[in-house]
Write an enzyme that holds these catalytic residues in place. Structure first.
Site: not given
Ligand code: F0G
Length: 458
Positions: A72, A124-125, A215, A258, A450
């Site tokens: 932990y 980015f969104d 980012d 990514k 969407h």
């Protein structure tokens, strides 16, 4: 004879793919209301919905999974990850998170307040969402060339420094917690930012005493483009370029799904002890204890290795060349794509491919559905469905572009798959005149429609 290009890896574990007939796929997509998110993945042959968390891990990463320390507090896997981040990025403090948006949540909880503005290249969104959620504003200062698909520019992710300076002068330092650079810039198509532009942005920021944050979801692909396209750095290694990219940056955050080459994970890294301490309070309430922050020990271990593999030149060269190979192949079949292609995805222009379908009938979604029926290839709509409705009028916002994104997972598909994708689209193009009409909406959610929208054929 020149030997053909091959990837710098071979297959050890395989995953089955199931083939169905076109008629079966046509029935299935109708059954799920023409929403590609509703398909079970075993109904998909080549999945290009995203390059996020969909890559294949290496044998070294899987070995690290077995060594995962699930303590932990004080997990050895955390310290392995910390060493990788320090070695590659030169940041002392590390806050792991379960993925990129969680890093945004923690970081912005600490630094963004009501009335702030965050200028940068196209956010980015989720970044924009986390800024707006705090009643602050994300201001896009990307260069104009980014939005002109017809012109070539090697670094379409660059920031327009005049736009940036005018934002700084308009709002003032106190309302700008940081300037945001996203590398590569996903929102404009995975387009890179040059080192010259990063340096100039940092200089301008310093002049006004504002920190620069990055980012870095696809930072390694960005570094590769710098090496290939920015003459001054052609003899630098990727590792050297990465260090140079981050030299004057105060904080980076990453969706490790990514360029971290893992299936889940993220982090914030920085050198500011005081800010790190502040982040810790939010990490503990939102993610978990400081030395795991939402990640398992084994996931941190796999990321510690993935970060190192992600900056290897041969891997990056193969990765970006695969995306470019598909783009060239599509062009030979006259499929209209956005250019230049970025690092991780190709965007098909649905308005050009289905010119007879009005935008109100969702042509990019229609193209995605037809591509799925034709060859079981799944992409994602970046068009009117994603743009959603105007909150005031409730009417559909019609974006300038109707795109179908094909994002290529890392180390998953072969050149055969690229040929298969291109042939699928060529077949759709050949029968495009027979595709008579698009969709109307049967049911949609109040926001982010969407993901769950239900459609009906006209
Ligand atoms: N920043 C960038 C530039 C991204 O592309 C993403 C995710 C995030 C942040 C958020 O990270 O998903 O780990 O929470 N992009 C994915 C995509 C979803 O498909 O492009 P996350």
């Amino acid at each position: 004879m020149n030997l053909p290009h091959i990837p710098p890896y071979k297959t050890k574990v395989v995953e089955p793919v199931y083939f169905r007939t076109k008629a079966e796929r046509a029935a299935k997509i109708k059954e799920v209301n023409y929403n590609l998110f509703n398909l079970h993945s075993d109904w998909v042959i080549v999945d290009l919905m995203t390059d996020s968390g969909t890559g294949a891990m290496s044998e070294q990463q899987w070995a690290e999974i077995m060594l995962g320390d699930e303590s932990y507090a004080g997990s050895e896997s955390y310290f392995k990850l910390k060493r990788s981040v320090k070695d590659i990025m030169d940041f002392e403090y590390l806050a792991p998170t379960h993925q990129g948006r969680a890093a945004e949540n923690i970081l912005f909880s600490a630094v963004v307040k009501d009335g702030d503005v965050v200028p940068g290249n196209a956010h980015f969104d989720t970044t924009k969402g986390h800024i707006e959620f705090r009643k602050a504003e994300a201001i896009d200062c990307t260069i104009d060339a980014a939005f002109d698909t017809g012109t070539y520019h090697p670094f379409k992710g660059n920031i327009n420094l005049d736009k940036l300076e005018s934002v700084i002068l308009k709002y003032g330092k106190d309302r700008i917690p940081f300037i945001n650079i996203t590398v590569t810039c996903n929102t404009v198509g995975g387009q890179p930012v040059s080192l010259a532009n990063i340096k100039s942005t940092c200089q301008l920021a310093q002049k006004y005493g504002i920190p620069v944050y990055m980012d870095i979801a696809r930072y390694a692909e960005n570094a590769y483009f710098i090496k290939i396209r920015e003459a001054a750095y052609k003899d630098w290694t990727i590792a050297e370029i990465v260090k140079e990219m981050f030299k004057e940056v105060a904080v980076v955050w990453m969706s490790s799904k990514k360029d971290g080459l893992v299936n889940i994970g993220g982090f914030i890294a920085l050198n500011d002890a005081e800010l790190y301490e502040k982040l810790g309070q939010f990490t503990i309430i939102y993610e978990g204890f400081l030395t795991y922050g939402g990640m398992s020990g084994r996931a941190m271990g796999a990321l510690a290795v993935g970060l190192r593999e992600g900056i290897e030149f041969d891997y990056l060269n193969d990765r970006v060349k695969q995306v470019q190979y598909l783009a060239e192949k599509l062009k030979t079949y006259n499929i209209p794509i956005q250019e230049p292609v970025g690092g991780h995805a190709i965007y098909i222009d649905a308005k050009k491919m289905l010119p007879h379908i009005p935008q109100t009938e969702y042509p990019a979604q229609l193209l995605g559905v037809e591509m799925y029926i034709e060859g079981g290839v799944r992409g994602v709509e970046i068009g009117t469905l994603l743009a959603d409705r105007d909150p005031l009028t409730g009417k559909d916002r019609l974006p300038e572009m109707e795109l179908l994104r094909l994002a290529i997972p890392r180390r998953v598909y072969s050149r055969n798959h690229m040929d298969y994708i291109a042939a699928t689209l060529a077949n759709v193009a050949a029968r495009s005149k027979d595709i008579k009409a698009g969709f109307t909406i049967k049911k949609q959610a109040a926001i982010l429609r969407h993901f769950t929208v239900e459609l009906e054929k006209i």
